[in-house]
Design a protein around this motif. Structure first.
Motif, short mmCIF file in Angstrom:
data_model
loop_
_atom_site.label_atom_id
_atom_site.label_comp_id
_atom_site.label_asym_id
_atom_site.label_seq_id
_atom_site.Cartn_x
_atom_site.Cartn_y
_atom_site.Cartn_z
N ASP A 102 -38.23 1.66 13.24
CA ASP A 102 -37.67 0.48 13.89
C ASP A 102 -36.19 0.65 14.17
O ASP A 102 -35.70 0.30 15.25
N VAL A 103 -35.45 1.18 13.21
CA VAL A 103 -34.00 1.35 13.35
C VAL A 103 -33.71 2.37 14.46
O VAL A 103 -32.81 2.16 15.28
N VAL A 104 -34.46 3.46 14.50
CA VAL A 104 -34.26 4.46 15.56
C VAL A 104 -34.49 3.85 16.93
O VAL A 104 -33.72 4.07 17.87
N ALA A 105 -35.54 3.04 17.05
CA ALA A 105 -35.86 2.41 18.35
C ALA A 105 -34.72 1.50 18.81
O ALA A 105 -34.38 1.47 20.00
N ILE A 106 -34.11 0.78 17.87
CA ILE A 106 -33.02 -0.14 18.21
C ILE A 106 -31.74 0.62 18.54
O ILE A 106 -31.02 0.27 19.48
N THR A 107 -31.45 1.67 17.76
CA THR A 107 -30.16 2.36 17.92
C THR A 107 -30.15 3.43 19.00
O THR A 107 -29.09 3.78 19.51
N ARG A 108 -31.33 3.95 19.37
CA ARG A 108 -31.37 5.09 20.30
C ARG A 108 -30.55 4.87 21.57
O ARG A 108 -29.75 5.76 21.94
N PRO A 109 -30.68 3.74 22.28
CA PRO A 109 -29.87 3.57 23.51
C PRO A 109 -28.37 3.62 23.24
O PRO A 109 -27.60 4.16 24.05
N HIS A 110 -27.95 3.07 22.10
CA HIS A 110 -26.52 3.09 21.74
C HIS A 110 -26.06 4.51 21.45
O HIS A 110 -24.95 4.91 21.84
N VAL B 233 -24.50 13.10 18.66
CA VAL B 233 -24.42 11.88 17.83
C VAL B 233 -25.65 11.83 16.93
O VAL B 233 -26.78 12.07 17.39
N VAL B 234 -25.43 11.51 15.66
CA VAL B 234 -26.51 11.56 14.67
C VAL B 234 -26.60 10.23 13.91
O VAL B 234 -25.57 9.66 13.53
N LEU B 235 -27.82 9.77 13.70
CA LEU B 235 -28.09 8.62 12.82
C LEU B 235 -28.53 9.18 11.48
O LEU B 235 -29.41 10.04 11.41
N CYS B 236 -27.90 8.71 10.39
CA CYS B 236 -28.19 9.26 9.07
C CYS B 236 -28.30 8.19 8.01
O CYS B 236 -27.92 7.04 8.23
N ARG B 237 -28.79 8.58 6.84
CA ARG B 237 -28.93 7.68 5.70
C ARG B 237 -28.78 8.48 4.41
O ARG B 237 -28.83 9.72 4.42
N VAL B 238 -28.64 7.77 3.31
CA VAL B 238 -28.56 8.43 2.00
C VAL B 238 -29.96 8.79 1.53
O VAL B 238 -30.89 8.01 1.64
N SER B 239 -30.09 10.01 1.02
CA SER B 239 -31.33 10.45 0.38
C SER B 239 -30.95 11.15 -0.92
O SER B 239 -30.54 12.31 -0.91
N GLY B 240 -31.04 10.41 -2.03
CA GLY B 240 -30.57 10.95 -3.30
C GLY B 240 -29.07 11.12 -3.27
O GLY B 240 -28.34 10.15 -3.04
N ARG B 241 -28.60 12.35 -3.44
CA ARG B 241 -27.16 12.65 -3.38
C ARG B 241 -26.78 13.31 -2.06
O ARG B 241 -25.71 13.90 -1.95
N ARG B 242 -27.67 13.24 -1.09
CA ARG B 242 -27.45 13.95 0.16
C ARG B 242 -27.53 13.00 1.36
O ARG B 242 -28.04 11.88 1.25
N LEU B 243 -27.03 13.47 2.48
CA LEU B 243 -27.06 12.72 3.73
C LEU B 243 -28.20 13.28 4.57
O LEU B 243 -28.19 14.46 4.93
N HIS C 15 -32.16 10.69 13.17
CA HIS C 15 -32.32 10.88 14.61
C HIS C 15 -31.06 11.53 15.16
O HIS C 15 -29.95 11.27 14.66
N ALA C 16 -31.21 12.37 16.15
CA ALA C 16 -30.06 13.05 16.75
C ALA C 16 -30.16 13.05 18.27
O ALA C 16 -31.25 13.25 18.83
N VAL C 17 -29.02 12.81 18.92
CA VAL C 17 -28.90 12.97 20.37
C VAL C 17 -27.96 14.15 20.59
O VAL C 17 -26.76 14.07 20.27
N VAL C 18 -28.48 15.25 21.07
CA VAL C 18 -27.72 16.50 21.15
C VAL C 18 -26.97 16.59 22.48
O VAL C 18 -27.53 16.30 23.55
#
Length: 257
Positions: A86-94, A106-116, A120-123
């Protein structure tokens, strides 16, 4: 309301709070944890933790295995996956617009444990470009997105969360916890995070974090250092505007002001 009903409600709230604490602990160690370790961290008797985990396991919110310990379960992972979709669908145009404006990845990221983790990525279309793989990850402490997400929480930059030693990815990586704490404080004040060649040699990035009803996410612009440095001012302006726009669309909280 009778005293008996009031006590039942209090007990139910307490169980939910304890279950949430256990799930939060497990989210930091996706590989699994022993019952005794969970009990020590959440400061609850082992028997209490075992009962809660048994209930969570029945709903597939956790998975208990004698060999690997306790870890987050498939039901929870499916819910998380739906939220990310859902978040990817909303943020993709931006993200696509920002990539077009800056002509960088431009990259969309989140926390996973102690890592980023990359969601989703727009190259960018440059011949020389950064192409982070979705599903890949890097340590929180040496990424702009990680620092922006850490800045959402005062007091989170400590050994209990990040580990006793910070991984040195390049010669430029900050590995001193006190210095990192200062950098995260500056990130909080500025509203965006920055790193230059601390995670990948020749690459720099800038990011903003958004605390939303869907969870906490960061948007990072990643580029070769030779192009990123002259773009710093424009990056900051456009990322801060994007942050304000996404807070409206994703239901942002006051946490990330």
């Amino acid at each position: 309301m009778s005293d008996e009903l009031s006590d039942d409600k209090s007990n139910s709230i307490q169980v939910i709070a304890r279950a949430a604490r256990i799930l939060n602990v497990l989210s930091v160690e996706p590989g699994g944890m022993r019952l005794a370790e969970i009990s020590r961290i959440v400061n609850l008797p082992r028997s209490t933790v075992q009962r809660i985990i048994s209930a969570l396991s029945q709903e597939e919110l956790v998975q208990a295995d004698r060999g690997e310990g306790v870890r987050l379960g498939p039901a929870l992972m499916r819910m998380i996956g739906r939220v990310h979709t859902d978040v990817v669908a909303i943020t993709r145009p931006h993200l696509e617009l920002l990539s077009k404006q800056l002509r960088e990845t431009v990259v969309l990221c989140r926390v996973s444990g102690r890592r980023l983790a990359y969601v989703h990525a727009v190259v960018a279309e440059h011949v020389l470009r950064v192409t982070p793989g979705v599903g890949g990850d890097l340590p929180l402490h040496c990424t702009s997105g990680g620092r922006a997400l850490l800045a959402l929480h005062t007091g989170l930059v400590d050994e209990a969360f990040l580990g006793a030693s910070l991984e040195k990815m390049t010669e430029a990586t900050v590995t001193d916890i006190a210095e990192l704490r200062h950098i995260v404080a500056e990130t909080r004040e500025a509203g965006f995070g920055w790193e230059s060649e601390e995670s990948i040699v020749g690459v720099s990035s800038m990011a903003v974090a958004i605390d939303t009803v869907h969870g906490q996410y960061a948007v990072a612009v990643v580029a070769p250092t030779s192009r990123a440095l002259p773009l710093k001012h424009e990056m900051a302006e456009r990322l801060l505007k994007l942050k304000a726009d996404l807070r409206v669309e994703l239901g942002g909280s006051d946490h990330d002001n």
